[in-house]
Design a protein around this motif. Sequence first.
Motif, PDB file in Angstrom:
ATOM      1  N   LYS A  50      -5.010   0.150  -7.116  1.00  0.00           N
ATOM      2  CA  LYS A  50      -4.473   0.293  -5.636  1.00  0.00           C
ATOM      3  C   LYS A  50      -3.430   0.216  -5.043  1.00  0.00           C
ATOM      4  N   PHE A  51      -2.517   1.337  -4.446  1.00  0.00           N
ATOM      5  CA  PHE A  51      -1.053   1.171  -3.915  1.00  0.00           C
ATOM      6  C   PHE A  51      -1.627   0.410  -2.391  1.00  0.00           C
ATOM      7  N   TRP A  52      -2.135   0.624  -2.404  1.00  0.00           N
ATOM      8  CA  TRP A  52      -1.950   0.169  -0.772  1.00  0.00           C
ATOM      9  C   TRP A  52      -3.263  -1.093  -0.598  1.00  0.00           C
ATOM     10  N   PHE A  53      -2.764  -2.524  -0.523  1.00  0.00           N
ATOM     11  CA  PHE A  53      -3.808  -3.410  -0.580  1.00  0.00           C
ATOM     12  C   PHE A  53      -4.821  -4.055  -1.533  1.00  0.00           C
ATOM     13  N   PRO A  54      -4.345  -4.051  -2.782  1.00  0.00           N
ATOM     14  CA  PRO A  54      -4.974  -4.043  -4.082  1.00  0.00           C
ATOM     15  C   PRO A  54      -5.643  -5.600  -3.996  1.00  0.00           C
ATOM     16  N   ASN A  55      -6.609  -5.018  -4.146  1.00  0.00           N
ATOM     17  CA  ASN A  55      -7.195  -6.852  -4.505  1.00  0.00           C
ATOM     18  C   ASN A  55      -7.749  -7.458  -2.979  1.00  0.00           C
ATOM     19  N   ARG A  56      -8.117  -6.635  -2.462  1.00  0.00           N
ATOM     20  CA  ARG A  56      -8.867  -7.147  -0.991  1.00  0.00           C
ATOM     21  C   ARG A  56      -9.810  -6.765  -0.206  1.00  0.00           C
ATOM     22  N   TYR A  57     -10.205  -7.326   0.408  1.00  0.00           N
ATOM     23  CA  TYR A  57     -11.757  -6.390   1.027  1.00  0.00           C
ATOM     24  C   TYR A  57     -11.525  -5.223   1.836  1.00  0.00           C
ATOM     25  N   THR A  58     -12.552  -4.468   1.713  1.00  0.00           N
ATOM     26  CA  THR A  58     -12.474  -4.153   2.666  1.00  0.00           C
ATOM     27  C   THR A  58     -13.713  -2.757   2.937  1.00  0.00           C
ATOM     28  N   TYR A  59     -13.895  -1.801   4.088  1.00  0.00           N
ATOM     29  CA  TYR A  59     -14.710  -0.925   3.937  1.00  0.00           C
ATOM     30  C   TYR A  59     -15.964  -1.011   3.016  1.00  0.00           C
ATOM     31  N   SER A  60     -16.787  -1.046   3.124  1.00  0.00           N
ATOM     32  CA  SER A  60     -17.684   0.183   1.956  1.00  0.00           C
ATOM     33  C   SER A  60     -17.586   1.277   1.226  1.00  0.00           C
TER      34      SER A  60
END
Length: 170
Positions: A50-60
């Motif tokens: 992912k371009f924006w915030f790879p490997n980070r947790y986010t909403y479902s």
Amino acid sequence: MISEVDMDDNFLGLRARDEFYSGKHIHRASQLILLDPENRILLQKRSPGKFWFPNRYTYSVSGTVADESYEACIAREMLEEIGISVPFRRLFKIPCIRENKGAYHTIFSGRCSEEAASLIRHDLEEATSIEWVELEELHRAVKAEPGNYTPALREGIIKIFKEGCEKYLF
């Protein structure tokens, strides 16, 4: 094509996704706080590609708004990213103009049954994993290790706990 908006979230037109990577344009995004019957929230860990915030947790569910409303986007993204659809309601909008490369994030809340939860399948191109997390545990983790979470998730969870969970979650 993705909706471009101005600093006040007024629609300007459509642009190709890669034009937003420069950080010179503002787009819209929709996110879903999905709760199960035990009041746990479903998180996804964004894929490394992912371009924006790879490997980070986010909403479902997290999606950029194309030529559609925030509501139409979240309904479409639910089916694409987790394979189910649940009733949802709009909670609030988070303007993440600097750190989040220029986006207005509208946060929605929905609840699924145990049966629907068992049917959830995540899109491997979007997320490497999904997991159910207790809300209090997530709140503590966001404060302790903010770099593990997307800015929109951090801001949303902090807002919910500051103003009271019962106000936002159904």
